[in-house]
Design a protein around this motif. Structure first.
Motif, short mmCIF file in Angstrom:
data_model
loop_
_atom_site.label_atom_id
_atom_site.label_comp_id
_atom_site.label_asym_id
_atom_site.label_seq_id
_atom_site.Cartn_x
_atom_site.Cartn_y
_atom_site.Cartn_z
N LEU A 134 0.84 -1.20 0.00
CA LEU A 134 0.00 0.00 0.00
C LEU A 134 0.87 1.25 0.00
O LEU A 134 0.68 2.16 -0.81
N CYS A 135 1.83 1.29 0.92
CA CYS A 135 2.67 2.49 1.06
C CYS A 135 3.54 2.72 -0.17
O CYS A 135 3.81 3.86 -0.54
N SER A 136 3.98 1.63 -0.80
CA SER A 136 4.82 1.79 -1.99
C SER A 136 4.05 2.43 -3.14
O SER A 136 4.65 3.12 -3.97
N ALA A 137 2.73 2.22 -3.18
CA ALA A 137 1.90 2.78 -4.25
C ALA A 137 1.39 4.18 -3.92
O ALA A 137 0.94 4.89 -4.81
N ALA A 138 1.44 4.56 -2.65
CA ALA A 138 0.96 5.88 -2.23
C ALA A 138 2.05 6.94 -2.42
O ALA A 138 3.24 6.62 -2.42
N THR A 139 1.62 8.18 -2.56
CA THR A 139 2.59 9.28 -2.59
C THR A 139 2.80 9.88 -1.21
O THR A 139 3.87 10.41 -0.92
N ASN A 140 1.78 9.79 -0.35
CA ASN A 140 1.87 10.39 0.99
C ASN A 140 1.12 9.52 1.99
O ASN A 140 0.03 9.01 1.70
N ILE A 141 1.70 9.38 3.18
CA ILE A 141 1.13 8.53 4.22
C ILE A 141 0.87 9.36 5.47
O ILE A 141 1.73 10.12 5.92
N TYR A 142 -0.33 9.18 6.05
CA TYR A 142 -0.74 9.94 7.24
C TYR A 142 -1.20 8.98 8.35
O TYR A 142 -2.28 8.41 8.26
N PRO A 143 -0.39 8.78 9.39
CA PRO A 143 -0.87 8.05 10.56
C PRO A 143 -1.91 8.91 11.29
O PRO A 143 -1.77 10.13 11.37
N GLU A 144 -2.94 8.25 11.84
CA GLU A 144 -3.98 9.01 12.52
C GLU A 144 -3.50 9.59 13.84
O GLU A 144 -4.04 10.58 14.32
N GLY A 145 -2.49 8.98 14.44
CA GLY A 145 -1.97 9.48 15.70
C GLY A 145 -0.50 9.12 15.85
O GLY A 145 0.08 8.40 15.02
N GLN A 146 0.11 9.59 16.94
CA GLN A 146 1.53 9.34 17.17
C GLN A 146 1.83 7.87 17.42
O GLN A 146 2.89 7.37 17.03
N GLY A 147 0.90 7.16 18.05
CA GLY A 147 1.11 5.73 18.30
C GLY A 147 1.15 4.94 17.01
O GLY A 147 2.00 4.04 16.85
N VAL A 148 0.25 5.24 16.09
CA VAL A 148 0.25 4.57 14.78
C VAL A 148 1.54 4.89 14.04
O VAL A 148 2.15 4.02 13.41
N LYS A 149 1.97 6.14 14.13
CA LYS A 149 3.22 6.55 13.48
C LYS A 149 4.40 5.73 14.02
O LYS A 149 5.24 5.25 13.24
N LYS A 150 4.46 5.56 15.31
CA LYS A 150 5.56 4.81 15.92
C LYS A 150 5.58 3.36 15.45
O LYS A 150 6.64 2.78 15.18
N ASP A 151 4.38 2.76 15.33
CA ASP A 151 4.31 1.37 14.87
C ASP A 151 4.71 1.23 13.40
O ASP A 151 5.35 0.25 13.02
N LEU A 152 4.33 2.19 12.58
CA LEU A 152 4.73 2.15 11.17
C LEU A 152 6.25 2.21 11.04
O LEU A 152 6.85 1.54 10.19
N ILE A 153 6.87 3.00 11.91
CA ILE A 153 8.33 3.11 11.90
C ILE A 153 8.96 1.84 12.48
O ILE A 153 9.91 1.28 11.92
N LYS A 154 8.41 1.36 13.59
CA LYS A 154 8.95 0.18 14.27
C LYS A 154 8.97 -1.04 13.37
O LYS A 154 9.96 -1.81 13.34
N TYR A 155 7.90 -1.24 12.62
CA TYR A 155 7.81 -2.43 11.76
C TYR A 155 8.33 -2.16 10.34
O TYR A 155 8.18 -3.00 9.46
N LYS A 156 8.91 -0.98 10.14
CA LYS A 156 9.53 -0.62 8.86
C LYS A 156 8.56 -0.80 7.69
O LYS A 156 8.89 -1.39 6.67
N ILE A 157 7.35 -0.25 7.88
CA ILE A 157 6.32 -0.36 6.85
C ILE A 157 6.64 0.52 5.65
O ILE A 157 6.35 0.17 4.52
#
Length: 389
Positions: A134-157
């Protein structure tokens, strides 16, 4: 200038983006796409936008997903939007892929919650792979909150920049609508009489789907122990507001039996307007296993209720421990029971939490702030692409 907003099921457009689509339609030509039913018709009428129905399966279904992908592709080629913006996992994956195939210049996805952190083994790997695609096909990614952002970074999404709009949440709170002043004393008294709730009852409320990963098994067990303890100084009630989903993540048989047999548990099903039930309640209990940024916790706070929430994304951003609620570990019956008993017994603490609840929502999540921040983001992206609004 056309913007297409997509979600897997219509209730997401209808509830999560209520009012926002109409606001954006004042600046762009907005089209909503999701699986179709009467709720999608409601979106079209209320928001004043064009809607298109397309079947999107919530679960993994390769054959049906492929059909949905090409259906979306043909719609995007026909509608020729400048921006596509998706929410919910399956709609996000299919929309981003179809948008890239169709040459949509700006492809945005908002992660409103992540499923994979609660899964294990092969299924977790599959879900991570889907989100990475999904992220590879998107131009911009928006986590809904800081916790979601941290998980996206943690799991190297994704290695793409991640931006949280305003203070988080996809839509904010309509503070005029979710206000204790909107429910009269007469309405509250009538509803209490209807539900056989006395003035001395301390009322806990849960709002959401009645499924396992919302923590309902733990909630019912904890409440059952509390309600059956004769030493309590005050009687208690538990309101369960939401649909029972028996096919996806069903409740344990003993939980269903307790809901049915315990006279202090009121299973009231789905309610279109939850405000009257907040108005007759004393505290929200929301022991969910995973969330992105739960609207119900903000709604309860706006209605002046403190909340007991699990220590998960979104919940631990909205609730500050011992300021507007209490935070407990996930899947912990005993800690949940202890927190509920604390609200029952510690009058001073409960009063402090209640006094703080609405002001803490007002200062961070007022709806117009989030809408205008999103509009600003759209215009910024268009400017970066040298596209005139």
């Amino acid at each position: 200038m056309k913007i297409i907003r997509t979600s897997t099921i219509s209730i997401s457009l209808n509830v999560l983006l209520k009012g926002q689509l109409k606001f954006l339609n004042g600046f762009f030509d907005v089209v909503g796409i999701s699986s179709g039913d009467e709720l999608l018709d409601e979106v079209r009428q209320r928001e004043g936008i064009k809607t298109i129905s397309i079947n999107i399966e919530r679960g993994i279904s390769p054959a049906k997903d492929l059909v949905s992908l090409f259906r979306l592709y043909h719609i995007l080629k026909s509608e020729k939007p400048t921006i596509v913006h998706s929410i919910t996992p399956k709609a996000g994956l299919l929309t981003m892929l179809a948008g890239k195939m169709a040459g949509v210049p700006i492809r945005l996805h908002t992660f409103t919650g992540l499923i994979f952190p609660t899964k294990k083994g092969f299924m977790q790997k599959v879900l991570i792979s889907m989100d990475r695609l999904l992220c590879s096909a998107a131009t911009n990614i928006y986590p809904e909150g800081q916790g979601v952002k941290k998980d996206l970074i943690k799991y190297k999404i994704t290695s793409k920049p991640l931006k949280v709009i305003a203070n988080g949440n996809v839509n904010g709170i309509d503070l005029d609508y979710f206000s204790p002043d909107k429910i009269s004393g007469e309405q509250k008294n009538d509803l209490k009489i209807e539900l056989n709730i006395s003035q001395s009852d301390f009322v806990f409320v849960f709002v959401g789907r009645l499924v396992g990963d919302k923590g309902i098994n733990e909630l019912v067990e904890a409440f059952s122990q509390i309600s059956k303890n004769a030493y309590l100084s005050k009687p208690v009630k538990l309101l369960l507001i939401g649909p029972l989903e028996e096919h996806l993540d069903p409740l344990q048989p003993e939980t269903l039996e307790e809901i049915k047999s315990n006279p202090d548990i009121l299973d009231l099903g789905f309610q279109k307007d939850v405000r009257p039930y907040f108005a007759i309640s004393d505290a929200l209990v929301f022991p969910s296993y995973r969330e992105g940024f739960p609207n119900v916790v903000m709604q309860a706070g706006a209605m002046g209720l403190p909340s007991i929430v699990s220590d998960i994304n979104g919940c631990n951003e909205i609730i500050v421990e011992k300021q507007n609620g209490m935070i407990i570990p996930v899947k912990n019956n005993q800690k949940l029971k202890n927190a509920m008993e604390t609200l029952l017994s510690d009058v001073d603490l409960y009063h402090q939490l209640k006094v703080n609840s609405r002001p803490m929502i007002e200062s961070r999540y007022e709806q117009s702030v989030i809408w205008n921040e999103l509009l600003h983001e759209y215009k910024k992206l268009l400017k970066e692409k040298n596209i005139d609004v």
